[in-house]
Design a protein around this motif. Structure first.
Motif, PDB file in Angstrom:
ATOM      1  N   ARG A 129     -17.503 -23.315  10.535  1.00 58.21           N
ATOM      2  CA  ARG A 129     -16.469 -22.607  11.357  1.00 58.21           C
ATOM      3  C   ARG A 129     -15.442 -23.363  11.968  1.00 58.21           C
ATOM      4  N   LEU A 130     -15.701 -24.605  12.113  1.00 57.20           N
ATOM      5  CA  LEU A 130     -14.894 -25.698  12.672  1.00 57.20           C
ATOM      6  C   LEU A 130     -13.919 -26.143  11.564  1.00 57.20           C
ATOM      7  N   ILE A 131     -14.687 -26.124  10.481  1.00 64.26           N
ATOM      8  CA  ILE A 131     -13.731 -26.438   9.168  1.00 64.26           C
ATOM      9  C   ILE A 131     -12.762 -25.491   8.906  1.00 64.26           C
ATOM     10  N   ILE A 132     -13.119 -24.052   9.022  1.00 62.98           N
ATOM     11  CA  ILE A 132     -12.189 -23.259   8.820  1.00 62.98           C
ATOM     12  C   ILE A 132     -10.917 -22.867   9.901  1.00 62.98           C
ATOM     13  N   PHE A 133     -11.452 -23.329  11.212  1.00 67.21           N
ATOM     14  CA  PHE A 133     -10.578 -23.501  12.155  1.00 67.21           C
ATOM     15  C   PHE A 133      -9.453 -24.763  12.012  1.00 67.21           C
ATOM     16  N   LEU A 134     -10.044 -25.753  11.380  1.00 62.39           N
ATOM     17  CA  LEU A 134      -9.222 -27.048  11.239  1.00 62.39           C
ATOM     18  C   LEU A 134      -8.282 -26.716  10.203  1.00 62.39           C
ATOM     19  N   ARG A 135      -8.927 -26.262   9.033  1.00 62.72           N
ATOM     20  CA  ARG A 135      -8.058 -25.797   7.947  1.00 62.72           C
ATOM     21  C   ARG A 135      -6.877 -24.911   8.246  1.00 62.72           C
ATOM     22  N   ASN A 136      -7.136 -23.799   8.797  1.00 60.40           N
ATOM     23  CA  ASN A 136      -6.276 -22.802   9.601  1.00 60.40           C
ATOM     24  C   ASN A 136      -5.364 -23.442  10.310  1.00 60.40           C
ATOM     25  N   LEU A 138      -4.088 -26.279  10.313  1.00 62.03           N
ATOM     26  CA  LEU A 138      -3.323 -27.246   9.449  1.00 62.03           C
ATOM     27  C   LEU A 138      -1.994 -26.876   9.064  1.00 62.03           C
ATOM     28  N   GLN A 139      -2.203 -25.508   8.833  1.00 65.20           N
ATOM     29  CA  GLN A 139      -0.840 -24.899   8.588  1.00 65.20           C
ATOM     30  C   GLN A 139       0.452 -24.951   9.328  1.00 65.20           C
ATOM     31  N   ASN A 140       0.249 -25.372  10.473  1.00 63.18           N
ATOM     32  CA  ASN A 140       1.134 -25.433  11.534  1.00 63.18           C
ATOM     33  C   ASN A 140       1.601 -26.770  12.131  1.00 63.18           C
ATOM     34  N   GLN A 145       2.280 -34.776  13.636  1.00 65.39           N
ATOM     35  CA  GLN A 145       0.947 -34.258  14.052  1.00 65.39           C
ATOM     36  C   GLN A 145       0.034 -34.590  13.036  1.00 65.39           C
ATOM     37  N   LEU A 146       0.489 -34.444  11.659  1.00 65.06           N
ATOM     38  CA  LEU A 146      -0.406 -34.648  10.515  1.00 65.06           C
ATOM     39  C   LEU A 146      -1.329 -36.188  10.709  1.00 65.06           C
ATOM     40  N   ASN A 147      -0.461 -37.174  11.190  1.00 66.77           N
ATOM     41  CA  ASN A 147      -1.295 -38.501  11.378  1.00 66.77           C
ATOM     42  C   ASN A 147      -2.405 -38.308  12.324  1.00 66.77           C
ATOM     43  N   ARG A 148      -2.053 -37.459  13.337  1.00 63.89           N
ATOM     44  CA  ARG A 148      -3.075 -37.391  14.339  1.00 63.89           C
ATOM     45  C   ARG A 148      -4.229 -36.533  14.022  1.00 63.89           C
ATOM     46  N   PRO A 188      12.876 -28.149   6.993  1.00 63.98           N
ATOM     47  CA  PRO A 188      12.689 -28.253   5.667  1.00 63.98           C
ATOM     48  C   PRO A 188      12.716 -29.549   4.930  1.00 63.98           C
ATOM     49  N   SER A 189      13.540 -30.463   5.722  1.00 63.78           N
ATOM     50  CA  SER A 189      13.521 -31.935   4.835  1.00 63.78           C
ATOM     51  C   SER A 189      12.227 -32.511   4.834  1.00 63.78           C
ATOM     52  N   SER A 190      11.324 -32.170   5.795  1.00 64.77           N
ATOM     53  CA  SER A 190      10.026 -33.149   5.735  1.00 64.77           C
ATOM     54  C   SER A 190       9.003 -32.240   5.113  1.00 64.77           C
ATOM     55  N   GLN A 191       9.393 -30.943   4.693  1.00 66.09           N
ATOM     56  CA  GLN A 191       8.445 -29.859   4.417  1.00 66.09           C
ATOM     57  C   GLN A 191       7.497 -30.550   3.038  1.00 66.09           C
ATOM     58  N   GLY A 192       8.088 -30.981   2.164  1.00 63.80           N
ATOM     59  CA  GLY A 192       7.493 -31.894   1.086  1.00 63.80           C
ATOM     60  C   GLY A 192       6.437 -32.640   1.378  1.00 63.80           C
ATOM     61  N   ASN A 193       6.805 -33.639   2.144  1.00 66.69           N
ATOM     62  CA  ASN A 193       5.693 -34.752   2.212  1.00 66.69           C
ATOM     63  C   ASN A 193       4.567 -33.905   3.231  1.00 66.69           C
ATOM     64  N   ILE A 194       5.030 -32.923   3.901  1.00 69.29           N
ATOM     65  CA  ILE A 194       3.895 -32.292   5.032  1.00 69.29           C
ATOM     66  C   ILE A 194       2.972 -31.566   3.899  1.00 69.29           C
ATOM     67  N   ASN A 195       3.556 -30.965   3.007  1.00 68.53           N
ATOM     68  CA  ASN A 195       2.660 -30.196   2.304  1.00 68.53           C
ATOM     69  C   ASN A 195       1.660 -30.837   1.143  1.00 68.53           C
ATOM     70  N   THR A 196       2.302 -32.368   0.757  1.00 62.18           N
ATOM     71  CA  THR A 196       1.424 -33.036   0.110  1.00 62.18           C
ATOM     72  C   THR A 196       0.079 -33.777   1.055  1.00 62.18           C
ATOM     73  N   VAL A 197       0.588 -33.913   2.208  1.00 57.77           N
ATOM     74  CA  VAL A 197      -0.633 -34.581   3.042  1.00 57.77           C
ATOM     75  C   VAL A 197      -1.618 -33.244   3.528  1.00 57.77           C
ATOM     76  N   LYS A 198      -0.993 -32.156   3.729  1.00 59.35           N
ATOM     77  CA  LYS A 198      -1.667 -30.963   3.830  1.00 59.35           C
ATOM     78  C   LYS A 198      -2.591 -30.670   2.775  1.00 59.35           C
ATOM     79  N   GLY A 199      -2.176 -30.813   1.726  1.00 56.83           N
ATOM     80  CA  GLY A 199      -3.105 -30.440   0.545  1.00 56.83           C
ATOM     81  C   GLY A 199      -3.975 -31.358   0.407  1.00 56.83           C
TER      82      GLY A 199
END
Length: 363
Positions: A129-136, A138-140, A145-148, A188-199
């Motif tokens: 459940r924590l994994i699901i919570f973390l994964r959900n 991550l979208q925001n 914040q991704l580094n942290r 939007p300018s940072s959306q590409g890198n964010i999506n990669t890290v999120k992936g």
């Protein structure tokens, strides 16, 4: 009786009935010889009979000793059987106690294992459940914040491996409080890198979820296998206990029989020894009886032999001397009857009055 007859002979001679004296002396001599022969014959027969009795009693005593040795061995064998049976009964009873303790230990271990299993599954489900919570969540997240977030995920994995579930829950709450952001603020300018890290992070969480679900499945299979194994083991112990209880009952019944046999064997051994003692005493009495008979026989033999010797001497004196000097012999008889000492007659010859006097004194 012999003395009276001898005196009768003397009396007859005193009455000048010399013709009958030789016959009377011969009869007395013959009677003594016959009596001595009968005594010897009777003693020989009695001695042989009693010696045979003594021999048979000795043989019976030896056979009794062999029988008693067998009785003693029977007692020893029964005692040995009872000792072995008691030891085997003690072993069976201990085996039942050991099996009971083994089942108790297995049940306790099973209970502990089941509790651990339930706790493990509960913790794994919480982690999922924590994994699901973390994964959900991550979208925001934005770039900063991704580094942290990555640090949180790494710490999250470490805590999971160390089974620090309570700290995982605290970490999730901390993450929720500090990492929640408004997705609309992401440029939007940072959306590409964010999506990669999120992936990448999502893939990491997905791998972790697959791993945990696989662990849950393995733990469930292990729990089932453990339960089956424990049931089989307990079933085997139950079967063993049934056999032990059957053997224990049989051995306890056998012990009762052995104890009864021991009582009978001891009684038989005591009776056997008592019979042996009785045979030995009986033989000893027979030996003493034979000795006493021999003593009496020797006394009677000596007496009869003396009588025979006396009558033989009297007969010899009469036949060789009285017949040729009847008057002189009559005077000697008169002297003996009147208890006068006889100074005449050849002293080298056996004196009739002396012989008669000796016989009277001996009797």
């Amino acid at each position: 009786m012999k003395t009276l007859l001898l005196l009768l002979v003397v009396g007859v001679m005193c009455q000048n009935e010399v013709d009958t004296v030789e016959k009377l002396l011969a009869d007395l001599k013959g009677a003594s010889a016959v009596e001595l022969t009968a005594l010897n014959t009777d003693y020989t027969v009695s001695k042989n009979l009693k010696e045979n009795i003594i021999f048979n009693l000795g043989k019976a005593y030896q056979e009794q000793n062999f029988l008693c040795a067998s009785r003693d061995k029977s007692v020893s064998d029964r005692e040995s059987d009872i000792d072995k049976t008691n030891k085997y009964i003690a072993y069976l009873q201990k085996r039942l106690v050991d099996n009971s303790n083994r089942i108790h230990t297995l049940d306790a271990n099973r209970c502990t294992h089941s509790s651990n299993y339930i706790e493990r599954v509960k913790n794994d489900n919480m982690t999922l459940r924590l994994i699901i919570f973390l994964r959900n969540s991550l979208q925001n997240l934005d770039n900063n914040q991704l580094n942290r977030y990555g640090a949180y995920v790494e710490k999250f994995l470490t805590m999971y491996k160390q089974a620090k579930i309570s700290e995982l829950v605290e970490l999730a709450h901390e993450f929720a409080d500090t990492m929640f952001i408004d997705w609309n603020q992401v440029t939007p300018s940072s959306q590409g890198n964010i999506n990669t890290v999120k992936g990448q992070l999502i893939e990491m969480l997905n791998d972790m979820e697959r791993y945990i679900r696989e662990q849950i499945k393995n733990v469930q299979n292990l729990e089932i296998a453990t339960g089956v194994t424990l049931a089989d083991f307990k079933g085997a112990i139950d079967i063993e206990n049934e056999q032990i209880n059957y053997d224990l009952s049989s051995e306890q019944k056998n012990l009762i029989k052995l104890e009864e046999q021991l009582v009978q064997a001891k009684l038989a051994a005591v009776n056997c020894r008592e019979k042996g003692v009785a045979l030995q005493q009986q033989q000893q009495r027979a030996i003493e009886d034979l000795k006493n008979e021999e003593i009496q026989y020797n006394k009677n033999k000596e007496r009869l032999q003396e009588e025979l010797n006396l009558f033989t001497d009297v007969y010899r004196i009469y036949s060789t001397q009285v017949g040729t000097s009847e008057d002189k012999f009559k005077q000697r008889v008169d002297d003996y009857v009147n208890d006068r000492k006889v100074d005449s007659y050849e002293r080298s010859q056996y004196s009739l009055s002396d012989a008669v006097r000796k016989q009277v004194q001996n009797e």
